[in-house]
Scaffold this motif. Structure first.
Motif, short mmCIF file in Angstrom:
data_model
loop_
_atom_site.label_atom_id
_atom_site.label_comp_id
_atom_site.label_asym_id
_atom_site.label_seq_id
_atom_site.Cartn_x
_atom_site.Cartn_y
_atom_site.Cartn_z
N GLU A 80 0.85 -1.18 0.00
CA GLU A 80 0.00 0.00 0.00
C GLU A 80 0.90 1.24 0.00
N SER A 82 0.11 4.43 0.11
CA SER A 82 -0.41 5.59 0.85
C SER A 82 -0.46 5.30 2.35
N PHE A 84 -1.80 4.61 6.07
CA PHE A 84 -2.98 3.89 6.54
C PHE A 84 -2.83 3.52 8.01
N SER A 114 -12.34 7.01 5.33
CA SER A 114 -12.11 5.68 5.90
C SER A 114 -12.99 4.63 5.21
N ARG A 129 -7.55 6.35 6.18
CA ARG A 129 -6.68 6.75 5.08
C ARG A 129 -6.09 8.15 5.31
#
Length: 277
Positions: A80, A82, A84, A114, A129
Motif C-alpha cells: 500500500e 499511501s 494507513f 475511511s 486513510r
C-alpha cells in the motif's frame, strides 16, 4: 471439525471458493482460518444457529470496493503506497440487524475517507486513510457501543504507517486482536508484545522483520537505551557517545523500524524482540 461437518452436510458443503462464492451458499470460517460454504436451501435455522457457535460467518458484500479490499487484505502480501491505519473490532455474537446498525454508526463516527470492511458477522476492520480518529475518542466510542448495544467486544488500534505491506500488517494485527482480553481496547505495540510471548511463529516473523535487518550498532543502542530506563544522557554515557550522536541513532532506529523507541511501548516491544532473537 470439518470432517464431521462434511459427514453431516455431504455434497451440500464445499471448501472450494469458486463454488461457495455464489449467493447460494452461506460461508463460514473456522478458528484455523479454513473456510467452507453450506448451501442455503438445506441449512435449517437450528443448524445455522449451531454453526454460528462453531465458526464465524463470513460476510458477503454487494460493494465491489469492499469485496476488492477484503480480497486484498487476505493475500500473502499487498503493498500500500499511501498512509494507513487499521482499527480492528471483534464483538460477541451479533444478530444481522445489530450488525447493520453498528456499521452505520461506524460510518458516521470515522472520517469519510475511511473504509469499513465487514469480515465476519462479528468482526470488522476500519481502514483509515487521510485522517485518523484520536485514541481518546476511540475509547469513548467503544465504551458507548458496549453500553448502547449491550454487547461485549474488544478493539485493536493498529500501527499508523506511511506505506507498506498492508496484508501482512492486517494478518499480524488480527492475530494480536484474538489475544486481547474481552472488553479491552488496546494499541498495536502492547498487543504484539503479548503475541511475541505466546506464539513462536509470530515471534520468528517479527524478529525477522524488526531485528534481523538491524546492524550491531542499532541493536546495541536498543539494549543500552532500555537498560538505562530510556534515559538519553545515561545511555550516551554508557555507550561513550555524545548526546547528539545518540539522538541520531534513536532517530535512525525509528526510521528503520517505524517504531518510536523513545516511547515506553516502543522500547518494550523492540527490547522484547531483541531478547528472543
Amino acid at each position: 471439525m470439518l470432517q464431521q461437518l462434511t459427514v453431516l452436510f455431504k455434497d451440500h458443503l464445499s471448501t472450494d471458493p469458486t463454488v461457495y462464492c455464489t449467493d447460494k451458499y452461506t460461508v463460514y470460517q473456522l478458528a484455523d482460518g479454513l473456510r467452507f460454504g453450506v448451501e442455503n436451501t438445506i441449512l435449517t435455522t437450528r443448524e445455522a444457529d449451531l454453526l454460528d457457535l462453531l465458526a464465524e460467518r463470513v460476510v458477503t458484500s454487494s460493494s465491489d470496493q469492499v469485496t476488492s479490499w477484503r480480497h486484498r487484505l487476505e493475500r500473502n502480501q499487498a503493498e500500500e503506497p499511501s498512509p494507513f491505519r487499521m482499527i480492528h473490532f471483534l464483538f460477541e455474537q451479533l444478530d444481522e440487524r445489530t450488525s447493520e446498525d453498528l456499521q452505520q454508526l461506524l460510518y458516521s463516527f470515522f472520517h469519510s475517507s475511511s473504509l469499513i470492511i465487514p469480515l465476519t458477522a462479528n468482526r470488522l476492520v476500519v481502514i483509515e486513510r487521510e485522517e485518523t480518529v484520536p485514541e481518546e475518542d476511540l475509547h469513548d466510542f467503544f465504551t458507548a457501543l458496549q453500553s448502547d448495544f449491550l454487547i461485549d467486544g474488544k478493539v485493536l488500534i493498529g500501527q499508523q504507517r506511511k506505506s507498506g505491506d498492508i496484508a501482512t500488517q492486517f494478518r499480524l494485527e488480527q492475530a494480536a486482536l484474538r489475544e486481547i482480553p474481552l472488553l479491552h481496547i488496546e494499541r498495536f505495540l502492547p498487543a504484539l508484545t503479548r503475541l511475541v510471548l505466546l506464539s513462536a511463529e509470530i515471534r520468528h516473523e517479527l524478529t525477522q522483520r524488526f531485528i534481523t535487518p538491524l546492524e550491531y550498532e542499532s541493536r546495541e543502542t536498543i539494549h543500552a537505551f532500555c537498560r538505562a530506563n530510556l534515559n538519553v544522557s545515561l545511555t550516551a554515557k554508557h555507550l561513550f557517545l555524545h548526546r547528539n550522536s545518540l539522538q541520531y541513532r534513536l532517530d535512525r532506529l525509528t526510521e528503520q523500524t517505524e517504531i518510536d523507541i523513545r516511547s515506553f511501548e516502543g522500547a518494550t516491544f523492540l527490547y522484547t524482540l531483541l531478547l528472543v532473537a
